[in-house]
Design a protein around this motif. Structure first.
Motif, mmCIF file in Angstrom:
data_model
loop_
_atom_site.group_PDB
_atom_site.id
_atom_site.type_symbol
_atom_site.label_atom_id
_atom_site.label_comp_id
_atom_site.label_asym_id
_atom_site.label_seq_id
_atom_site.Cartn_x
_atom_site.Cartn_y
_atom_site.Cartn_z
ATOM 1 N N GLU A 13 0.829 -1.212 0.000
ATOM 2 C CA GLU A 13 0.000 0.000 0.000
ATOM 3 C C GLU A 13 0.864 1.262 0.000
ATOM 4 N N LYS A 14 1.905 1.265 0.801
ATOM 5 C CA LYS A 14 2.803 2.425 0.860
ATOM 6 C C LYS A 14 3.502 2.648 -0.484
ATOM 7 N N ALA A 15 3.931 1.576 -1.108
ATOM 8 C CA ALA A 15 4.613 1.693 -2.401
ATOM 9 C C ALA A 15 3.656 2.239 -3.464
ATOM 10 N N ILE A 16 2.417 1.784 -3.441
ATOM 11 C CA ILE A 16 1.421 2.306 -4.388
ATOM 12 C C ILE A 16 1.186 3.797 -4.132
ATOM 13 N N ALA A 17 1.080 4.172 -2.870
ATOM 14 C CA ALA A 17 0.874 5.589 -2.524
ATOM 15 C C ALA A 17 2.048 6.431 -3.001
ATOM 16 N N ASP A 21 2.097 9.494 -5.677
ATOM 17 C CA ASP A 21 2.651 10.805 -5.324
ATOM 18 C C ASP A 21 3.719 11.266 -6.317
ATOM 19 N N PHE A 22 4.457 10.320 -6.887
ATOM 20 C CA PHE A 22 5.524 10.660 -7.818
ATOM 21 C C PHE A 22 5.025 11.087 -9.191
ATOM 22 N N ARG A 40 12.409 5.945 -12.432
ATOM 23 C CA ARG A 40 13.238 5.109 -11.551
ATOM 24 C C ARG A 40 12.564 4.898 -10.196
ATOM 25 N N ALA A 41 11.910 5.923 -9.693
ATOM 26 C CA ALA A 41 11.193 5.795 -8.420
ATOM 27 C C ALA A 41 10.044 4.808 -8.555
ATOM 28 N N VAL A 42 9.351 4.853 -9.680
ATOM 29 C CA VAL A 42 8.260 3.908 -9.932
ATOM 30 C C VAL A 42 8.811 2.490 -10.031
ATOM 31 N N GLU A 43 9.890 2.318 -10.767
ATOM 32 C CA GLU A 43 10.511 0.994 -10.882
ATOM 33 C C GLU A 43 10.859 0.441 -9.507
ATOM 34 N N ARG A 44 11.476 1.268 -8.682
ATOM 35 C CA ARG A 44 11.870 0.820 -7.339
ATOM 36 C C ARG A 44 10.658 0.380 -6.534
ATOM 37 N N ASN A 45 9.596 1.143 -6.593
ATOM 38 C CA ASN A 45 8.404 0.785 -5.826
ATOM 39 C C ASN A 45 7.718 -0.453 -6.385
ATOM 40 N N ILE A 46 7.793 -0.670 -7.683
ATOM 41 C CA ILE A 46 7.265 -1.912 -8.252
ATOM 42 C C ILE A 46 8.109 -3.098 -7.785
ATOM 43 N N GLU A 47 9.407 -2.888 -7.659
ATOM 44 C CA GLU A 47 10.271 -3.936 -7.102
ATOM 45 C C GLU A 47 9.851 -4.270 -5.669
ATOM 46 N N ILE A 93 1.125 -0.552 -16.022
ATOM 47 C CA ILE A 93 1.056 -1.057 -14.643
ATOM 48 C C ILE A 93 0.451 0.006 -13.726
ATOM 49 N N ILE A 94 0.943 1.231 -13.860
ATOM 50 C CA ILE A 94 0.480 2.327 -13.006
ATOM 51 C C ILE A 94 -1.006 2.601 -13.196
ATOM 52 N N THR A 95 -1.421 2.697 -14.439
ATOM 53 C CA THR A 95 -2.784 3.144 -14.726
ATOM 54 C C THR A 95 -3.827 2.043 -14.678
ATOM 55 N N ARG A 96 -3.449 0.811 -15.019
ATOM 56 C CA ARG A 96 -4.443 -0.251 -15.099
ATOM 57 C C ARG A 96 -4.395 -1.219 -13.925
ATOM 58 N N TYR A 97 -3.200 -1.624 -13.532
ATOM 59 C CA TYR A 97 -3.105 -2.724 -12.572
ATOM 60 C C TYR A 97 -2.946 -2.297 -11.113
ATOM 61 N N LEU A 98 -2.259 -1.205 -10.851
ATOM 62 C CA LEU A 98 -2.101 -0.779 -9.458
ATOM 63 C C LEU A 98 -3.429 -0.416 -8.790
ATOM 64 N N PRO A 99 -4.356 0.253 -9.475
ATOM 65 C CA PRO A 99 -5.651 0.518 -8.817
ATOM 66 C C PRO A 99 -6.390 -0.762 -8.427
ATOM 67 N N ILE A 100 -6.295 -1.779 -9.254
ATOM 68 C CA ILE A 100 -6.932 -3.067 -8.933
ATOM 69 C C ILE A 100 -6.262 -3.695 -7.722
ATOM 70 N N LEU A 101 -4.940 -3.704 -7.721
ATOM 71 C CA LEU A 101 -4.192 -4.272 -6.602
ATOM 72 C C LEU A 101 -4.529 -3.547 -5.307
ATOM 73 N N GLU A 102 -4.577 -2.239 -5.364
ATOM 74 C CA GLU A 102 -4.886 -1.444 -4.175
ATOM 75 C C GLU A 102 -6.265 -1.805 -3.606
ATOM 76 N N LYS A 103 -7.246 -1.966 -4.462
ATOM 77 C CA LYS A 103 -8.601 -2.340 -4.030
ATOM 78 C C LYS A 103 -8.604 -3.735 -3.393
ATOM 79 N N GLU A 104 -7.903 -4.661 -4.011
ATOM 80 C CA GLU A 104 -7.872 -6.026 -3.487
ATOM 81 C C GLU A 104 -7.211 -6.088 -2.124
#
Length: 109
Positions: A13-17, A21-22, A40-47, A93-104
């Motif tokens: 959740e923190k990584a998605i937030a 923010d980025f 790069r910040a997005v890549e790191r948070n996806i990691e 990933i940012i626009t389609r999949y992270l919102p789904i993951l966050e909800k789940e």
């Protein structure tokens, strides 16, 4: 639910937030594509998301998060195949999949 799984879910959740923010205030792909620091910040948070998911799956392989295996695979691709990750894939990933993951995650916490 085990306490360590809750901690890893919070990490996701923190990584998605942080990713949200980025993102550029315009919210456009064009701005994202131009900003190497944000990418790069997005890549790191996806990691981080992928590593946390990997740990969760080791403890509870039946957790009800769709695409959990793909999340781990994406982490591995960014780390080991860094030169094959396009800006378009990150944006998808940012626009389609992270919102789904966050909800789940919110649903199972």
């Amino acid at each position: 639910m085990q306490e360590e799984i809750k901690v890893w879910l919070e990490d996701i959740e923190k990584a998605i937030a942080e990713i949200n923010d980025f993102l550029p205030s315009s919210g456009t792909y064009t701005e994202f594509e131009k900003d190497i620091k944000t990418k790069r910040a997005v890549e790191r948070n996806i990691e981080i998301i992928g590593e946390a998911m990997s740990r969760i799956l080791r403890v509870d392989p039946n957790i009800s998060i769709s695409n959990s295996r793909k999340i781990v695979d994406t982490r591995n691709r960014i780390i080991h195949g860094y030169d094959s990750v396009s800006d378009e894939v990150l944006w998808l990933i940012i626009t389609r999949y992270l919102p789904i993951l966050e909800k789940e995650i919110r649903k199972i916490k």
